[in-house]
Design an enzyme around this catalytic site. Structure first.
Site, PDB file in Angstrom:
ATOM      1  N   LYS A   1       0.881  -1.181   0.000  1.00  0.00           N
ATOM      2  CA  LYS A   1       0.000   0.000   0.000  1.00  0.00           C
ATOM      3  C   LYS A   1       0.913   1.223   0.000  1.00  0.00           C
ATOM      4  O   LYS A   1       1.461   1.618   1.029  1.00  0.00           O
ATOM      5  CB  LYS A   1      -0.886  -0.026   1.255  1.00  0.00           C
TER       6      LYS A   1
ATOM      7  N   GLU B   1       9.699   1.570  11.133  1.00  0.00           N
ATOM      8  CA  GLU B   1      10.763   2.565  10.952  1.00  0.00           C
ATOM      9  C   GLU B   1      10.094   3.928  11.002  1.00  0.00           C
ATOM     10  O   GLU B   1       9.317   4.271  10.112  1.00  0.00           O
ATOM     11  CB  GLU B   1      11.471   2.300   9.619  1.00  0.00           C
TER      12      GLU B   1
ATOM     13  N   CYS C   1      14.025  10.042   6.746  1.00  0.00           N
ATOM     14  CA  CYS C   1      13.987   9.533   8.124  1.00  0.00           C
ATOM     15  C   CYS C   1      15.354   9.649   8.785  1.00  0.00           C
ATOM     16  O   CYS C   1      15.447   9.939   9.962  1.00  0.00           O
ATOM     17  CB  CYS C   1      13.487   8.105   8.143  1.00  0.00           C
TER      18      CYS C   1
ATOM     19  N   GLU D   1      10.961  15.770  15.187  1.00  0.00           N
ATOM     20  CA  GLU D   1      11.338  15.620  13.788  1.00  0.00           C
ATOM     21  C   GLU D   1      10.553  16.645  12.964  1.00  0.00           C
ATOM     22  O   GLU D   1       9.332  16.590  12.905  1.00  0.00           O
ATOM     23  CB  GLU D   1      10.995  14.195  13.324  1.00  0.00           C
TER      24      GLU D   1
HETATM   25  P1  NAD Z   1       1.987   8.615   7.641  1.00  0.00           P
HETATM   26  O1  NAD Z   1       2.626   7.836   8.715  1.00  0.00           O
HETATM   27  O2  NAD Z   1       0.618   9.135   7.856  1.00  0.00           O
HETATM   28  O3  NAD Z   1       1.925   7.765   6.284  1.00  0.00           O
HETATM   29  C1  NAD Z   1       2.852   6.742   5.951  1.00  0.00           C
HETATM   30  C2  NAD Z   1       2.074   5.607   5.300  1.00  0.00           C
HETATM   31  O4  NAD Z   1       1.125   5.077   6.230  1.00  0.00           O
HETATM   32  C3  NAD Z   1       1.261   6.007   4.063  1.00  0.00           C
HETATM   33  O5  NAD Z   1       1.262   4.946   3.119  1.00  0.00           O
HETATM   34  C4  NAD Z   1      -0.141   6.161   4.632  1.00  0.00           C
HETATM   35  O6  NAD Z   1      -1.141   5.955   3.654  1.00  0.00           O
HETATM   36  C5  NAD Z   1      -0.171   5.047   5.641  1.00  0.00           C
HETATM   37  N1  NAD Z   1      -1.168   5.224   6.703  1.00  0.00           N
HETATM   38  C6  NAD Z   1      -1.674   6.389   7.199  1.00  0.00           C
HETATM   39  N2  NAD Z   1      -2.601   6.128   8.134  1.00  0.00           N
HETATM   40  C7  NAD Z   1      -2.659   4.778   8.263  1.00  0.00           C
HETATM   41  C8  NAD Z   1      -3.402   3.897   9.082  1.00  0.00           C
HETATM   42  N3  NAD Z   1      -4.280   4.346   9.978  1.00  0.00           N
HETATM   43  N4  NAD Z   1      -3.188   2.574   8.954  1.00  0.00           N
HETATM   44  C9  NAD Z   1      -2.306   2.092   8.064  1.00  0.00           C
HETATM   45  N5  NAD Z   1      -1.583   2.870   7.253  1.00  0.00           N
HETATM   46  C10 NAD Z   1      -1.750   4.205   7.340  1.00  0.00           C
HETATM   47  O7  NAD Z   1       2.944   9.755   7.253  1.00  0.00           O
HETATM   48  P2  NAD Z   1       2.542  11.086   6.479  1.00  0.00           P
HETATM   49  O8  NAD Z   1       1.210  11.601   6.832  1.00  0.00           O
HETATM   50  O9  NAD Z   1       2.759  10.777   5.067  1.00  0.00           O
HETATM   51  O10 NAD Z   1       3.623  12.058   7.077  1.00  0.00           O
HETATM   52  C11 NAD Z   1       3.436  12.612   8.381  1.00  0.00           C
HETATM   53  C12 NAD Z   1       4.739  12.671   9.112  1.00  0.00           C
HETATM   54  O11 NAD Z   1       5.283  11.348   9.219  1.00  0.00           O
HETATM   55  C13 NAD Z   1       5.825  13.435   8.407  1.00  0.00           C
HETATM   56  O12 NAD Z   1       5.734  14.777   8.597  1.00  0.00           O
HETATM   57  C14 NAD Z   1       7.050  12.814   9.008  1.00  0.00           C
HETATM   58  O13 NAD Z   1       7.379  13.380  10.229  1.00  0.00           O
HETATM   59  C15 NAD Z   1       6.674  11.392   9.211  1.00  0.00           C
HETATM   60  N6  NAD Z   1       7.188  10.510   8.144  1.00  0.00           N
HETATM   61  C16 NAD Z   1       8.277   9.785   8.420  1.00  0.00           C
HETATM   62  C17 NAD Z   1       8.811   8.972   7.450  1.00  0.00           C
HETATM   63  C18 NAD Z   1      10.027   8.164   7.704  1.00  0.00           C
HETATM   64  O14 NAD Z   1      10.700   7.789   6.779  1.00  0.00           O
HETATM   65  N7  NAD Z   1      10.295   7.846   8.936  1.00  0.00           N
HETATM   66  C19 NAD Z   1       8.227   8.884   6.204  1.00  0.00           C
HETATM   67  C20 NAD Z   1       7.082   9.624   5.941  1.00  0.00           C
HETATM   68  C21 NAD Z   1       6.582  10.427   6.944  1.00  0.00           C
END
Ligand code: NAD
Length: 477
Positions: A171, A246, A280, A379
């Site tokens: 996904k 992660e 990250c 972060e």
């Molecule tokens: P997020 O955690 O919301 O999304 C990451 C993934 O999780 C996406 O594929 C999203 O569709 C999915 N997701 C979201 N809600 C979910 C749920 N309830 N159940 C299962 N999957 C779900 O991250 P974001 O909204 O894209 O970004 C928000 C913050 O997250 C960023 O500002 C950053 O701080 C952090 N982030 C960190 C990394 C990393 O590499 N560690 C990567 C992206 C974002």
């Protein structure tokens, strides 16, 4: 306008509802992707299970390895196309899209080569017994991918999962799904049996939650925010399945007076600028020994002044942020710095004529940030570097370990004894001495301690994470 479909069981399925694909460089809609539903996820999990029960499950490790190697060759063949797609979709400068395509190919190459090299042990036991252990796949694995490095993170997560014989449901993030779908086309072309890999696009709270909560999956791997990481682990707890998380970091550079300051400064700047700070493992705190604080921040500041952010296809130092929400998040932290009168001691620029609708922010360096300030603790996920003054080695260690995170630490010193002492005491999954990023490091185990998550990806370690160890004891007299 192109409307992308989901890839389930080796076929492309149209969806009734779709989501916009926005180019972060100008805010325009460039395509639409499927808004995957609970039913799509169930179909994908069922397709993956039938692949395991059928042709995919019958392949030898060597045959799986050959398919992964073939996939890596196709990725290399199409690398420029994939690089351009990733660059536009995520908003990263083209040179970074190219690096991502190359890393993605390397993941499948590495895991293609490793597939038939994972073996168990024979275990000395009582007379009359032969005991051995073997690694077996978890079954159907779920992969929730973030938007910052879709191609790389699919490679690092799906590569070892397929190598160990799992069947995958991916996904991708709603903000950047296009290369996941392009990789699915290459999986098809490489000749993987139907259902070995499935891609369902859609919203996190719909398709993402449906995947992590599905009782048919045997493992879930997630990269993204700590908040969603907690939800993923809660869902995994209900199904009692293992999970790899992660969740980012607040990774420190520890810069000592005896370091080669010029080399360190170049690496420190590049580690926060890459992907507009949305990495990250971004080195987002620089801890500088008091004696060289002035010189080193001046060096950093001179470098910041040359940095430019602009549209991905102009291939500058930085692109835009991924979306309006991310832009607001970064702005919130800059406002806090201004409110608390923290000095902005370095700044890049936004390129002239950058489109109005793009999500641009200037890279900035903030000086003299107290180690417990929110900017030194949280972060930001943007091109914001905080400089922190430290007295000595002990102070640097205390500050470095003093956040909830523990993903990567960089040490810059010519004193190898000090570097080795620190490397043992730093609470992070990787410690990089006189380098940062370790050249991409597909071979190098990677993952968090503390709030940065758990489980290891990359290298051989990832293969064991995507498998279960079975012990077989034979009593034969
Ligand atoms: P997020 O955690 O919301 O999304 C990451 C993934 O999780 C996406 O594929 C999203 O569709 C999915 N997701 C979201 N809600 C979910 C749920 N309830 N159940 C299962 N999957 C779900 O991250 P974001 O909204 O894209 O970004 C928000 C913050 O997250 C960023 O500002 C950053 O701080 C952090 N982030 C960190 C990394 C990393 O590499 N560690 C990567 C992206 C974002």
């Amino acid at each position: 306008m192109q409307i992308y479909r989901n890839f389930i069981g080796g076929a492309w399925h149209k969806s009734t509802e779709t989501l916009q694909v926005i180019d972060p460089s100008d805010g325009t809609t460039v395509a639409r992707i499927a808004r995957g539903t609970v039913a799509d996820i169930s179909a994908a999990v069922a397709a993956a299970q039938s692949a395991l029960d059928g042709e995919w499950g019958l392949l030898s490790a060597a045959e799986r390895g050959r398919l992964l190697t073939r996939l890596s060759q196709l990725i290399r063949r199409d690398s420029e196309k994939l690089a351009r797609l990733e660059s536009q979709d995520v908003g990263k400068p083209l040179h970074q899209g190219r690096a991502d395509a190359s890393a993605c190919a390397r993941y499948f190459e590495f895991y293609g080569g490793a597939a038939d090299k994972v073996h168990g042990d024979t275990i000395p036991y009582e007379e009359g017994f032969t005991v051995f252990s073997q690694w077996e796949p978890h079954g159907v694995t779920g992969h929730i991918i973030p938007w910052n490095y879709p191609m790389q993170i699919i490679g690092r997560s799906v590569g070892p999962a397929l190598a160990m014989g799992n069947a995958c449901v991916v996904k991708p993030a709603e903000d950047a799904s296009l290369t996941a779908l392009a990789l699915a086309r290459l999986v098809e072309e490489a000749g993987f049996p139907a259902g070995a890999l499935n891609v369902v696009t859609g919203l996190g709270e719909e398709a993402g939650a449906a995947l992590t909560e599905h009782p048919g999956i045997g493992h879930v791997s997630f990269t993204g925010s700590p908040e969603v990481g907690t939800l993923v682990q809660q869902a995994a707890a209900i199904n009692r399945i293992p999970v790899t998380l992660e969740l980012g970091g607040k990774s420190p550079h520890l810069v000592f007076a005896d370091a080669d300051l010029d080399i360190a400064a170049a690496a420190v700047v590049s580690a926060i600028v890459q992907n507009c700070g949305q990495t990250c493992a971004a080195g987002s705190r620089v801890l500088i020994e008091d004696a060289v604080y002035g010189d080193f921040t001046a060096n950093l500041s001179a470098r910041f002044s040359t940095l430019q952010a602009g549209p991905s296809d102009r291939n500058l130092d930085l692109g835009p942020l991924i979306n309006a929400q991310q832009l607001a998040r970064v702005k919130k932290y800059i406002d806090i710095a201004e409110r608390d009168r923290l000095p902005i001691i370095g700044s890049g620029t936004i390129a002239p004529n950058a489109p109005e609708g793009g999500y641009y922010t200037k890279p900035i360096l903030i000086g003299d940030v107290p180690p417990d300030h929110v900017l030194a603790q949280e972060e930001v996920f943007g091109p914001v570097l905080v400089a922190i003054r430290v007295r000595d080695e002990a102070d640097a260690l205390r500050v470095a370990n003093g956040t909830p995170y523990g993903l990567v630490s960089g040490i810059w010193t010519k004193d190898i004894a000090r570097a080795m002492r620190l490397s043992r005491k730093l609470r992070s999954g990787q410690v990089l001495i006189n380098n940062y990023g370790a050249g991409g490091g597909i071979e190098l185990p990677f993952g968090g301690m503390k709030g940065s998550g758990h489980g290891r990806e990359k290298g051989f370690a990832a293969l064991y994470g995507f498998a279960s160890l079975k012990t077989v004891a034979v009593k034969h007299g």
